[in-house]
Design a protein around this motif. Sequence first.
Motif, mmCIF file in Angstrom:
data_model
loop_
_atom_site.group_PDB
_atom_site.id
_atom_site.type_symbol
_atom_site.label_atom_id
_atom_site.label_comp_id
_atom_site.label_asym_id
_atom_site.label_seq_id
_atom_site.Cartn_x
_atom_site.Cartn_y
_atom_site.Cartn_z
ATOM 1 N N GLY A 171 0.801 -1.221 0.000
ATOM 2 C CA GLY A 171 0.000 0.000 0.000
ATOM 3 C C GLY A 171 0.832 1.269 0.000
ATOM 4 N N ALA A 172 1.969 1.248 -0.689
ATOM 5 C CA ALA A 172 2.848 2.416 -0.729
ATOM 6 C C ALA A 172 2.779 3.071 -2.100
ATOM 7 C CB ALA A 172 4.277 2.012 -0.417
ATOM 8 N N ARG A 173 3.250 4.319 -2.170
ATOM 9 C CA ARG A 173 3.236 5.009 -3.456
ATOM 10 C C ARG A 173 4.542 4.803 -4.220
ATOM 11 N NH1 ARG A 173 -0.266 9.897 -1.402
ATOM 12 N NH2 ARG A 173 -2.262 9.072 -2.047
ATOM 13 N N ALA A 205 0.055 6.436 -11.719
ATOM 14 C CA ALA A 205 1.438 6.702 -11.318
ATOM 15 C C ALA A 205 1.579 6.749 -9.798
ATOM 16 C CB ALA A 205 1.921 8.002 -11.938
ATOM 17 N N TYR A 206 0.526 7.230 -9.141
ATOM 18 C CA TYR A 206 0.625 7.379 -7.679
ATOM 19 C C TYR A 206 0.119 6.138 -6.955
ATOM 20 C CZ TYR A 206 -4.049 8.844 -9.028
ATOM 21 O OH TYR A 206 -5.296 8.899 -9.606
ATOM 22 N N ASN A 207 -0.209 5.087 -7.679
ATOM 23 C CA ASN A 207 -0.702 3.824 -7.119
ATOM 24 C C ASN A 207 -2.033 3.985 -6.411
ATOM 25 O OD1 ASN A 207 1.684 2.820 -8.002
ATOM 26 N ND2 ASN A 207 2.547 2.393 -5.986
ATOM 27 N N VAL A 261 -2.250 14.200 -6.286
ATOM 28 C CA VAL A 261 -1.185 13.532 -5.541
ATOM 29 C C VAL A 261 0.148 14.039 -6.049
ATOM 30 C CG1 VAL A 261 -0.203 11.341 -4.889
ATOM 31 C CG2 VAL A 261 -2.634 11.515 -5.324
ATOM 32 N N HIS A 262 0.964 14.442 -5.119
ATOM 33 C CA HIS A 262 2.252 15.036 -5.438
ATOM 34 C C HIS A 262 3.295 13.931 -5.537
ATOM 35 C CE1 HIS A 262 3.345 19.099 -5.937
ATOM 36 N NE2 HIS A 262 4.367 19.069 -5.103
ATOM 37 N N LEU A 263 3.932 13.800 -6.663
ATOM 38 C CA LEU A 263 4.949 12.749 -6.807
ATOM 39 C C LEU A 263 6.328 13.376 -6.931
ATOM 40 C CD1 LEU A 263 3.143 10.415 -9.340
ATOM 41 C CD2 LEU A 263 3.605 9.950 -6.936
ATOM 42 N N PRO A 264 7.372 12.659 -6.538
ATOM 43 C CA PRO A 264 8.720 13.238 -6.664
ATOM 44 C C PRO A 264 9.092 13.434 -8.127
ATOM 45 C CG PRO A 264 8.816 10.981 -5.847
ATOM 46 C CD PRO A 264 7.386 11.340 -5.925
#
Lengths: 242, 118, 635
Positions: free
Chosen positions: C108-110, C523-525, C574-577
């Motif tokens: 359950g992680a992004r 992309a953010y799962n 959702v903010h992704l790196p």
Amino acid sequence: MAQAVATLEHAHGAGDIPHAADHADHPPSSTGLDSRKLLMWLFLASDCMFFGSLIAMYMIYRGDAERMFLAGQGAGPVPHEILDIPYTSISAFVLLMSSLTMVLALASIQRGNHRGLRIWLGATAALGLVFMGGQFYEFTAFYHEGLGLTTNIFSNSFFVLTGFHGAHVTIGIIWLISLVIVSLRGGLRQDQAMNVEIAGLYWHFVDIVWIVIFTLVYLIPYDDVTTITEGAEHALRFIGLG
Amino acid sequence: MTDHAMHAPAEDHGQEHLSDATYIKIALLLVVITAVEVAIYYVDWFHTSGTLVPALAVLSLVKFITVISYYMHLKVDDPRYRYIFVCGLILAGLIVAALAALMRTHKIDYALRFITGA
Amino acid sequence: MASIAHQPQIVPQPVTTTKPATGIWSWLTTIDHKRIGLMYGISAFFFLLLGGFEALLIRAQLAQPENDLISAQRYNELFTMHGTTMIFLALMPLTSGFFNYVMPLQIGARDVAFPRLNAFSLWVFIFGAIIINISWFFNEAPNQGWYGYAPLTGTAWSPGRNVDFWMIGIQVLGVASMAASFNFVVTIFNLRAPGMKMMRLPIFTWSTLIVSIMIIFAFPAITVALLLLSFDRYAGTGFYEVAAGGDPLLWQHLFWVFGHPEVYILILPAFGIISEIIPVFSRKPLFGYSVMVYATIAIAFLGFGVWAHHMFTVGLGPTANAVFAGATMLIGIPTGVKIFNWVGTMFRGSLRFTTAMLFAVGLVSQFVIGGLSGVMHAVVPVDAQQNDTYFIIAHFHYVLFGGTVFGLLAGIYFWGPKAFGKMFDERIGKWHFWLTFVGFNLTFFPMHFLGLAGMPRRYFTYAEDSGWGPWNAVVSFGALVLGFSFLVFLYNIYKMVRHGEPAGDDPWDAATLEWAISSPPPAYNFAVIPTVTHRDQLWWDKYGDEHGHAHVQNDDVPKTAEIQREANAAHPHVHLPNPSYFPLLAAAGLGTFALGMLFMNPAITIGLLHLPVLVIVGVALLIFSVYAWAFEPAG
């Protein structure tokens, strides 16, 4: 090489999540443990195996050069002729002191004392440099006394074991100096003490490896190693034939 | 297994509750032990009685444990770091010991064949 | 181990925004674990085919006695590269692909804990693979056997660069494996969704964790072994040279201290994969979950204490042989436990024999054969007869092909629909399975007979009157069938990508979190981080228990899949790196440095130091990119 590169990687690459870190230096996690610190401890556990393998190699060949020398087959200087215990004791002292300055650097940043941090980090790096200078001088002196890397099995194992320790120290020094520069440019806040703590863990690990090497390589004497014949008698007894 | 589950802190503080004075005292202790190590090397009795190697082993072990306990904070830090590191340390120690023992019997075996002409 | 059952409290996630970018640059700079996993998988699959092609050439040469299709030298190169390619370039990275793709979804992680380090691992692997394989173009392919025994690897016996390509390539691959493993361990410890306790982790995630820990502890041994070899070859030391006071046996020890855990590093991921598949297609939870976890831990632990069973014929003495023989037999116990658990899971389940399930059951049956022959040569005198014969080849192919490859193929059929959003053609899939199964047994079962009849491994040909001809012909025919089965598989992949039916979120009615989100995942799962209340969470959601076949619908608890769908429909921000090219650059630096060790000219000489230009460039690039990486904002 793998280790050295891995070290660098972990040293500097370890902070992928941390821009959460702009707000808090310790991103929360399922375990409550800091991810980067966990990574460093895992790396150090792994590095135990790295130095363990090197130390096993040293132990296996330890004394062989002396035995060959006694049998009149040896080449070049052997350990008891060339190792300088008083000189190396000073090196060991210097490295132990660097562990003290390192831990004081961490204590400083945790109190928000940035000047103290830089002084103690600088002192740690300087002590590390003294240690490396000592190793450089020692290697050069050995070389001039006729003990090069390829001279005999003692020189092979001695230079490689202590050399890889030296490589670890060198990476540590570069890391510490980088931290001083970052701090001077205002990039190390009190809540980012973890950056110093992780570098410190690495540095202390290098110190404890030296504690082992100092005893194993320098202090445990080479002249009373069991001779081959004695060993064979032991073995005979062990398998019930003696 | 779940002992630590309940107090899982949201943040890892590194838990250094040791004072600078403690660190300095520990450094003094380490220096004294190192001095003792070097000193007993120069005492003939330790060589002739066969106590030198065990004494050196114990002394350096004390140094080793002191540094990881206090300077690396394993004594006061979250115990899970300790488990990870000690696992690696024990595994490495066992493998070093096994390798050294196996290679030693191997060498002795060769010598034995040489002596007995087998 | 006692430390890891913790109540997850807060879950850290890389946060920031992004749409899935396209184009080659987006793949080169990606730090998305799913894309990295796919790239691992695709490149490793390429090397699986390459290694298979090398095997086919070997079998063509051995198809009849006194064949001269391939020269003895070329044959040496082929079997060395076949082994090296399959182990380091095909199976390990394929498992790594699964770890990357599936594990973060299952917890359950992004993403993983250190996404850029993850990208670095991928690129280092690719550079290492290239370094080993470019040796073909210089006609200096490694030719000393995949375990490179000293003193054959010394300069006296291997003056060319053949060994160097292998030695340096493996060293580079070691960096990739170690970096990836540190990352996975931290990820599994720290990025679990709330409620995902250690004993709720899917078994595949447990395998990832255990295998990563094994890599962390096993690889340093080969790192040191290879470093000492490098000093012997480059600097003229004598660690493995008897004349110089060294001992070639040290290599064997260090190599197998790594090499035996490596065997479990290869098989445990496959065990993990089928431990996910068998319950789903039996519609029953895994029988004896916690025993399965402890068995995996036991295998990993014992796996470090059995290395000398590869060295029984060295003459270690009766004590050492007895200890290692005993430890080896002990490993049979936790392994047997696993077999019983899988059988127990299927027992009285409602079985669905999809292709994935067929491969999983195929693993159980074929691995047992390999496991039993493994216990046979745990017996020292028996080993003395079987050592270095085709019996050993038969044994480890039953373990690594019948075990690992079957498991990986099962995994591709199982998670392929998740990754591509399309279903495989099950009819072709079944053809694929049966062709693989028949071809595999035709290829490797007769090797038992050949081995017992005394046929030694690594010989490039054999005499007419040896009597080995007929079985060798069968083996080579089997290899052709096996090769054909891979063509069928390729066709099936092609067909799936072009014409596959849409898979939907949860085509198998499965139990773990990755099936609660769309296929392929965003992309953010997870649009919102799921909350876990039970092992086999989705079955709990769907059926009100963890058993998959209960008839109770409990509508009063929130459903993970529904929550995800609703949150997704609301277009989450959702903010992704950010993507980063520094991992690629750092890997390129490391690769250039390694190439410099192989191509010593042009060079700069300072005193005793001979510094090839490529080494200097590589180190400079590495240092630059590591610093740039450290100071690059990830947000």
